[in-house]
Design an enzyme around this catalytic site. Structure first.
Site, PDB file in Angstrom:
ATOM      1  N   GLY A 247       0.820  -1.202   0.000  1.00 64.03           N
ATOM      2  CA  GLY A 247       0.000   0.000   0.000  1.00 64.03           C
ATOM      3  C   GLY A 247       0.855   1.255   0.000  1.00 64.03           C
ATOM      4  O   GLY A 247       2.005   1.245  -0.456  1.00 64.03           O
ATOM      5  N   SER A 248       0.302   2.316   0.547  1.00 61.61           N
ATOM      6  CA  SER A 248       0.999   3.596   0.563  1.00 61.61           C
ATOM      7  C   SER A 248       2.130   3.598   1.580  1.00 61.61           C
ATOM      8  O   SER A 248       2.158   2.794   2.521  1.00 61.61           O
ATOM      9  CB  SER A 248       0.017   4.719   0.889  1.00 61.61           C
ATOM     10  OG  SER A 248      -0.415   4.620   2.231  1.00 61.61           O
ATOM     11  N   GLY A 252       2.417   1.980   5.295  1.00 59.99           N
ATOM     12  CA  GLY A 252       3.528   1.103   5.619  1.00 59.99           C
ATOM     13  C   GLY A 252       4.282   1.516   6.862  1.00 59.99           C
ATOM     14  O   GLY A 252       4.716   0.663   7.648  1.00 59.99           O
ATOM     15  N   GLU A 269       5.709  -3.526   0.815  1.00 59.04           N
ATOM     16  CA  GLU A 269       5.763  -3.114  -0.596  1.00 59.04           C
ATOM     17  C   GLU A 269       4.955  -1.835  -0.702  1.00 59.04           C
ATOM     18  O   GLU A 269       3.716  -1.862  -0.764  1.00 59.04           O
ATOM     19  CB  GLU A 269       5.188  -4.201  -1.506  1.00 59.04           C
ATOM     20  CG  GLU A 269       5.962  -5.499  -1.483  1.00 59.04           C
ATOM     21  CD  GLU A 269       7.306  -5.410  -2.187  1.00 59.04           C
ATOM     22  OE1 GLU A 269       7.613  -4.339  -2.755  1.00 59.04           O
ATOM     23  OE2 GLU A 269       8.057  -6.396  -2.164  1.00 59.04           O
ATOM     24  N   CYS A 303       1.982   0.584  -8.531  1.00 57.29           N
ATOM     25  CA  CYS A 303       3.123   1.073  -7.761  1.00 57.29           C
ATOM     26  C   CYS A 303       4.341   1.239  -8.652  1.00 57.29           C
ATOM     27  O   CYS A 303       5.260   1.994  -8.338  1.00 57.29           O
ATOM     28  CB  CYS A 303       3.426   0.151  -6.585  1.00 57.29           C
ATOM     29  SG  CYS A 303       3.598  -1.588  -7.040  1.00 57.29           S
TER      30      CYS A 303
END
Length: 517
Positions: A247-248, A252, A269, A303
């Site tokens: 995610g963002s 994270g 990630e 991403c």
């Protein structure tokens, strides 16, 4: 409550995937249900209500954890190649359901149908990879400094792996984690994005069939649904040794701090701010293809999406003109129609962020050369369709330093040598994917060297977007440092153990220490 408009066979796809009940939020198998609150899943394609889904309550969560714990006790005893056989069967089920699941991914998330099919193919590919890997999980044997001793290292399963995935790859990232975790002997609990819950339910239904057919415990694969508060149940739970979160960067950092506070492990990630360097020796035709797909594929919501083009001044105008021409050919519309290149953003909040980014470009002095905007009218009723935009900017602009999950491509001019371009490429907080377009061997090798790209992925003469499952996927800096998918990424799902065996008749100590009785 599937939508009655039934676009492109979605009703049939949902039925094939076993989605016909409303109470589907928590599942350790196809017959388990939740007592949580109800939320809606709407498609960004047409705004239609697809289904109602129930969230996971604290009581439900506790039942899932206990089910997973019991399953792990049995699953870890099954030989790895036998666990691989389970994954092989799961891959076969995915092949049978590729069209239906691909359509659901496209309809619930909004990516093109070809990308939806491609995402399911990624799942199939990682299953194939994991099946082979199940016979190759290895340790090391080494010589001991003590006579009549043998030393070796081996790997054991961790236990429960908690997976938090994002909306942009609603099924593939889960499969990257589970396929490897399963052959390692772990069991998994998955919280898919609340924006794409039906994709999670569909995958759970598929693996539940495999488990049932093989008389395996349903707790090997568990599903929970809801917003970030449900994810927090996992990140705070000491019974889950590993949390894999996609995610963002903001998300994270929260996950990392929470998991680290209990000394758990996290695989992160996170965001990317990916650039392609275009040198004077670049093949312009290849550059345009890679840049356009990287920038507008999945409506700029990968991403690995291409955010920045760092172009040498000698070819800058040529590249710019070619991009503008290519953007005029883009077809934007229903992603289930394979004639279209670009589908919608995930929701209206994403549209708002896109509009704010365009406004910020103006404020900071940038020049928009392909004007964006929200599309309206027939076919755009959901309000989630936008025009891909191109802007001329400086790398230090605040808006350029941040990741905007939308189809906005920044053009940045550089002069001098490729070292200057690399400095611009590395001059952001994120470090996921990068690429250089050049036919100059020295430039290519410099880009891949220690003084080159600081990203986890560095490509030559291909774009930033799209990765094969054979290589480890992940990035550095604010991208989180995690690695998933191929190579030796399997090791993060296991605990490492060093063993020493004394097969002699005396007990010598290491480092020559004497201790006589």
């Amino acid at each position: 409550m599937p939508t009655q408009s039934n676009p492109f066979g979605i009703q049939e796809a949902l039925t094939q995937l076993g989605i016909k009940d409303l109470n589907l939020g928590t599942s350790t198998g196809v017959d388990s249900f939740s007592n949580g609150t109800i939320f809606e899943s709407h498609s960004p394609v047409d705004g239609q209500l697809i289904s109602l889904v129930t969230t996971t309550s604290a009581e439900d969560y506790e039942k899932v954890i206990q089910t997973a714990q019991e399953a792990f006790k049995q699953f870890r005893q099954i030989p790895a190649p036998k666990r691989g056989e389970m994954v092989r069967q799961f891959g076969d089920k995915l092949r049978q359901n590729k069209e239906a699941l691909g359509k659901l991914v496209s309809y619930e998330m909004g990516k093109s149908l070809q990308e939806g099919y491609g995402e399911v193919q990624e799942m199939i590919d990682i299953c194939d990879f994991a099946v082979g890997l199940s016979r190759q999980l290895h340790g090391l044997t080494m010589h001991s400094e003590r006579p009549n001793h043998r030393m070796y290292e081996q790997y054991h399963p961790l236990g429960i792996v908690g997976i938090i995935s994002a909306f942009n790859f609603p099924v593939a990232v889960w499969a990257w984690n589970t396929a490897l975790a399963w052959i390692c002997g772990d069991v998994c609990i998955w919280k898919p994005s609340e924006k794409t819950p039906l994709c999670g339910i569909a995958c759970q239904n598929i693996i539940a069939e495999v488990l049932k057919e093989n008389n395996l415990a349903e707790g090997i694969s568990c599903l929970i649904n809801g917003d970030y508060t449900v994810g927090e149940m996992m990140t705070k739970d000491t019974r889950i040794p590993l949390i894999s979160a996609t995610g963002s960067t903001i998300m994270g950092k929260t996950v990392a701090q929470t998991v680290a506070a209990r000394l758990g492990k996290s695989l992160l990630e996170l965001g990317g701010n990916n650039a392609i360097i275009v040198t004077p020796d670049a093949d312009i035709k290849m550059t345009i293809i890679g840049a356009v797909f990287g920038a507008v594929g999945t409506a700029g919501q990968r991403c690995t999406s291409t955010r920045r083009l760092i172009i040498h001044e000698s070819v800058y105008d040529k590249v710019k003109e070619s991009l503008v021409s290519a953007y005029k050919q883009l077809r934007i519309g229903n992603p289930l129609d394979e004639n279209n290149h670009v589908g919608p953003l995930i929701d209206k909040n994403a549209v708002w962020k896109y509009e704010m980014a365009l406004e910020k470009i103006h404020t900071e002095g940038g020049k928009i050369i392909v004007h964006g905007g929200v599309l309206s009218g027939e076919g755009y009723e959901s309000g989630c369709y936008v025009q891909p935009a191109i802007a001329e900017v400086e790398n230090q602009y605040e808006i350029v330093q941040h990741e905007t999950f939308a189809p906005i491509l920044y053009l940045i001019k550089y002069n001098g040598t490729v070292d200057n371009a690399i400095e611009l490429q590395n001059g952001v907080a994120q470090g996921l994917s990068s690429a250089i377009m050049t036919n100059n061997l020295r430039e290519a090798e410099l880009f891949l060297s220690a003084q080159g790209s600081d990203c986890g992925i560095a490509n030559v003469n291909i774009g930033t977007s799209g990765a094969e499952i054979g290589g480890a996927f992940g990035g550095e800096k604010e991208t989180g440092g995690g690695r998933e998918s191929g190579s030796d990424a399997w090791k993060v799902y296991m605990r490492r153990q060093t063993n020493t065996i004394n097969y002699g008749t005396s007990l010598p100590l290491a480092q020559g220490i004497k201790f006589d009785l």
